[in-house]
Scaffold this motif. Structure first.
Motif, PDB file in Angstrom:
ATOM      1  N   THR A 183      41.247  67.634  23.555  1.00 15.00           N
ATOM      2  CA  THR A 183      40.881  66.362  22.938  1.00 15.00           C
ATOM      3  C   THR A 183      41.085  65.274  23.832  1.00 15.00           C
ATOM      4  OG1 THR A 183      43.235  66.038  22.004  1.00 15.00           O
ATOM      5  CG2 THR A 183      41.669  67.118  20.696  1.00 15.00           C
ATOM      6  N   PRO A 184      41.763  65.091  24.781  1.00  8.46           N
ATOM      7  CA  PRO A 184      41.698  63.783  25.703  1.00  8.46           C
ATOM      8  C   PRO A 184      40.324  63.672  26.429  1.00  8.46           C
ATOM      9  CG  PRO A 184      43.831  65.004  26.188  1.00  8.46           C
ATOM     10  CD  PRO A 184      42.914  65.893  25.172  1.00  8.46           C
ATOM     11  N   TRP A 185      39.402  64.592  26.316  1.00  9.50           N
ATOM     12  CA  TRP A 185      38.103  64.412  27.116  1.00  9.50           C
ATOM     13  C   TRP A 185      37.256  64.296  25.920  1.00  9.50           C
ATOM     14  CZ3 TRP A 185      41.834  67.875  28.782  1.00  9.50           C
ATOM     15  CH2 TRP A 185      42.736  67.445  30.120  1.00  9.50           C
ATOM     16  N   ILE A 186      37.354  64.405  24.645  1.00 11.22           N
ATOM     17  CA  ILE A 186      36.360  64.687  23.729  1.00 11.22           C
ATOM     18  C   ILE A 186      35.368  63.489  23.645  1.00 11.22           C
ATOM     19  CG2 ILE A 186      37.546  63.451  21.672  1.00 11.22           C
ATOM     20  CD1 ILE A 186      35.510  66.814  21.417  1.00 11.22           C
ATOM     21  N   LYS A 187      35.739  62.188  23.902  1.00  9.02           N
ATOM     22  CA  LYS A 187      34.964  61.204  23.869  1.00  9.02           C
ATOM     23  C   LYS A 187      34.055  61.163  25.292  1.00  9.02           C
ATOM     24  CE  LYS A 187      37.728  58.070  21.306  1.00  9.02           C
ATOM     25  NZ  LYS A 187      38.598  56.657  21.160  1.00  9.02           N
ATOM     26  N   GLU A 188      34.609  61.753  26.253  1.00 11.12           N
ATOM     27  CA  GLU A 188      33.832  61.796  27.225  1.00 11.12           C
ATOM     28  C   GLU A 188      32.596  62.985  27.199  1.00 11.12           C
ATOM     29  OE1 GLU A 188      34.665  62.188  32.198  1.00 11.12           O
ATOM     30  OE2 GLU A 188      36.150  61.983  30.768  1.00 11.12           O
ATOM     31  N   GLU A 189      33.001  63.928  26.678  1.00 17.22           N
ATOM     32  CA  GLU A 189      32.149  64.974  26.420  1.00 17.22           C
ATOM     33  C   GLU A 189      31.255  64.455  25.526  1.00 17.22           C
ATOM     34  OE1 GLU A 189      30.786  69.006  25.399  1.00 17.22           O
ATOM     35  OE2 GLU A 189      32.166  68.284  27.019  1.00 17.22           O
ATOM     36  N   TYR A 190      31.426  63.538  24.655  1.00 21.09           N
ATOM     37  CA  TYR A 190      30.277  63.183  23.748  1.00 21.09           C
ATOM     38  C   TYR A 190      29.424  62.046  24.081  1.00 21.09           C
ATOM     39  CZ  TYR A 190      30.897  66.781  19.932  1.00 21.09           C
ATOM     40  OH  TYR A 190      30.807  67.877  19.337  1.00 21.09           O
ATOM     41  N   GLY A 191      30.068  61.424  24.972  1.00 23.93           N
ATOM     42  CA  GLY A 191      29.598  59.943  25.256  1.00 23.93           C
ATOM     43  C   GLY A 191      28.906  59.249  24.051  1.00 23.93           C
ATOM     44  N   SER A 192      27.924  58.716  24.117  1.00 20.74           N
ATOM     45  CA  SER A 192      27.375  57.693  22.950  1.00 20.74           C
ATOM     46  C   SER A 192      27.430  58.442  21.575  1.00 20.74           C
ATOM     47  CB  SER A 192      26.241  57.126  23.275  1.00 20.74           C
ATOM     48  OG  SER A 192      25.010  57.810  23.445  1.00 20.74           O
ATOM     49  N   SER A 193      27.024  59.670  21.665  1.00 20.62           N
ATOM     50  CA  SER A 193      27.240  60.630  20.382  1.00 20.62           C
ATOM     51  C   SER A 193      28.223  60.695  19.691  1.00 20.62           C
ATOM     52  CB  SER A 193      26.430  62.070  20.656  1.00 20.62           C
ATOM     53  OG  SER A 193      27.296  62.730  21.409  1.00 20.62           O
ATOM     54  N   TYR A 194      29.280  60.423  20.246  1.00 21.41           N
ATOM     55  CA  TYR A 194      30.715  60.559  19.780  1.00 21.41           C
ATOM     56  C   TYR A 194      30.636  59.641  18.594  1.00 21.41           C
ATOM     57  CZ  TYR A 194      35.705  60.506  18.897  1.00 21.41           C
ATOM     58  OH  TYR A 194      37.042  60.697  18.107  1.00 21.41           O
ATOM     59  N   TYR A 195      30.080  58.595  18.209  1.00 19.98           N
ATOM     60  CA  TYR A 195      29.642  57.768  16.957  1.00 19.98           C
ATOM     61  C   TYR A 195      29.585  58.649  15.882  1.00 19.98           C
ATOM     62  CZ  TYR A 195      27.066  55.303  13.655  1.00 19.98           C
ATOM     63  OH  TYR A 195      26.770  54.734  12.544  1.00 19.98           O
ATOM     64  N   ILE A 196      28.574  59.762  15.970  1.00 18.36           N
ATOM     65  CA  ILE A 196      28.388  60.611  15.033  1.00 18.36           C
ATOM     66  C   ILE A 196      29.415  61.384  14.657  1.00 18.36           C
ATOM     67  CG2 ILE A 196      26.720  62.612  14.330  1.00 18.36           C
ATOM     68  CD1 ILE A 196      24.896  61.705  16.459  1.00 18.36           C
ATOM     69  N   LEU A 197      30.085  61.987  15.702  1.00 13.60           N
ATOM     70  CA  LEU A 197      31.286  63.070  15.378  1.00 13.60           C
ATOM     71  C   LEU A 197      32.451  61.996  14.651  1.00 13.60           C
ATOM     72  CD1 LEU A 197      32.460  65.824  15.935  1.00 13.60           C
ATOM     73  CD2 LEU A 197      33.542  64.822  17.721  1.00 13.60           C
TER      74      LEU A 197
END
Length: 481
Positions: free
Chosen positions: A443-457
């Motif tokens: 989970t510490p890398w979840i935002k890096e994994e998704y980038g700008s699409s983390y907004y959707i998640l």
């Protein structure tokens, strides 16, 4: 008001039978972790907060009632079925969680050989379903190594993949319909339709949610004809991984779909195959209708030959290996015994990338782990799930545990190795997880994994679990809802 664990248990026993609200300490300990912390548990050490209870639900209405109560009172829910998870997704990360155990929801609702569908409750073991289907000449096509242990709800929740995925796809390609319960108690059912264009594909809100959005209670999957007599096996020894990746790519790009397409590096290959001779091992299996299996097999042989010399391995050796690949409960116990006796332990971390980056990911990760992690006794990897555009990389590593307490294993070895592989993969443009799920340790890398699409998640979490009661710390960092 924060409820005590005693009050939580008493409240739940008012609407769920007392014998299915389990509070025995040993059961609570076993249900506070998954296989990510196997070294701790082998030594009888449990470092995670114990749940208030393990509740064995019998149907979707009980799941609904239980989640509604927990949502109203801010109690963390950890959905669980077979318990074969490996990434910490089943850890009870906060005090007084409730583990919702759906393993008793084990009804095979229907098998429809005309529409080629099977509908099952979440607690149906995959192996039980597969055995029932094979009696009728059918198969799910889903064959993860955990098949003897895993249950259908958990397989869908973690976006599982099986050993035959190159032909049949991952679980997300097999799921036709779903039933799930959201934290407000809403029971939702997605009908069994082969395809629809009525908006976004909402199945994918549920598939892969790892219990962080909802609880899966029922699954409908495609089934296929089971034709094992047509299986054809191929094995080759190669000098390097780059050549192996090129062959895998060519098979996929040419449009062929062997059910198994695997490439092992020398160290991982030596651990699996006594015929590897210190070389990379490339294996394929072609299956399906006889004519299709024969055409696929002939194409594989032609493509391999076009890439230069490769020593062919007897097909019976590949078949024998494949037929003994799955992890049965006895194998798990044997592994635990061996770890305790030797203080040598092994894990895996799986990632994915396009053809253009996967070899770089492999080399970078191997190099950094060798340089930075002490006491490594085996480090290798294999590709086991390929696509038109790329493949996965399954890193396998063993290490001796030197001068540490069992609870220190994760921080000194397992987590740092995971960190290296995740960092290098994301840096190269790949995905940090291919099929085991994010769990609680990526989970510490979840935002890096998704980038700008983390907004959707993130918006999905806010919409469906605004109080943040679903499997806190899984996919979404604990500080987030």
């Amino acid at each position: 008001m924060v409820l005590t664990r005693e009050q939580i248990v008493k409240d739940i026993q008012a609407f769920i039978a007392e014998d299915r609200v389990i509070t025995e300490e040993e059961v609570l300990k076993e249900n506070s972790v998954d296989r990510f912390r196997k070294y701790e548990t082998i030594h009888g050490i449990y470092t995670q907060p114990l749940p208030a209870a393990v509740v064995k639900v019998k149907d979707e209405q009980e799941v609904s009632d239980l989640l509604r109560y927990m949502n109203d009172n801010g109690i963390n829910a950890v959905p669980r079925t077979g318990g074969s998870a490996t990434e910490g997704g089943l850890e009870t990360a906060v005090e007084n969680s409730i583990v919702i155990d759906g393993s008793g929801m084990d009804e095979i609702v229907s098998i429809d050989p005309y529409d080629m569908l099977a509908t099952v409750k979440c607690g149906v073991p995959l192996e039980v379903l597969e055995d029932k289907l094979r009696e009728q000449g059918l198969t799910t096509g889903h064959s993860p190594q955990s098949k003897p242990l895993a249950q259908m709800g958990g397989l869908v929740a973690t976006r599982s993949i099986g050993q035959l995925s190159t032909l049949y796809g991952g679980i997300e390609d097999m799921v036709i319909g779903l039933e799930a319960v959201f934290p407000n108690g809403e029971v939702t059912k997605i009908r069994n339709i082969p395809r629809r264009a009525a908006g976004p594909d909402i199945r994918h809100v549920i598939i892969g949610n790892e219990g962080a959005l909802c609880y899966i209670t029922e699954v409908t999957v495609k089934v296929f004809k089971y034709q094992p007599d047509n299986n054809r096996y191929f094995g080759y020894l190669l000098d390097d991984m780059k050549k192996g990746f090129e062959i895998l790519r060519e098979v996929m790009v040419q449009g062929y779909r062997p059910s198994v397409a695997r490439l092992y590096d020398p160290e991982d290959g030596a651990d699996h195959f006594d015929f590897s001779k210190g070389k990379c091992v490339l294996i394929f299996m072609a299956e399906g209708p006889k004519a299709l299996a024969e055409v696929t097999g002939a194409a594989i042989e032609e493509i391999v030959s076009e890439h230069g010399p490769a020593e062919q391995v007897e097909s019976r050796l590949i078949q024998n290996w494949f037929e003994n690949l799955n992890w049965e409960p006895a194998k798990v116990q044997e592994e635990r015994k061996e770890i305790k006796e030797t203080n040598n332990i092994g894990f895996t971390t799986e990632v994915s990338g396009t053809w253009g980056v996967i070899h770089d990911i492999y080399e970078r990760c191997i190099k950094r782990v060798r340089e930075e992690i002490p006491h490594i006794t085996m480090l290798g990897g294999h590709s086991s799930h390929s696509y038109m555009n790329g493949t996965n990389m399954y890193f396998v590593y063993y290490y001796d545990l030197v001068d540490i307490k069992p609870e220190e294993e994760i921080s000194k070895y397992h987590y740092p190795i995971n960190k290296i592989i995740v960092e290098e993969t994301i840096k190269a443009g790949g995905s940090m997880v291919h099929h085991h799920g994010v769990g609680k340790h990526r989970t510490p890398w979840i935002k890096e994994e998704y980038g700008s699409s983390y907004y959707i998640l993130e918006t999905l979490k806010q919409a469906f679990d605004p109080k943040g009661i679903m499997n806190k710390g899984t996919i979404f960092p604990k500080e987030d809802k």
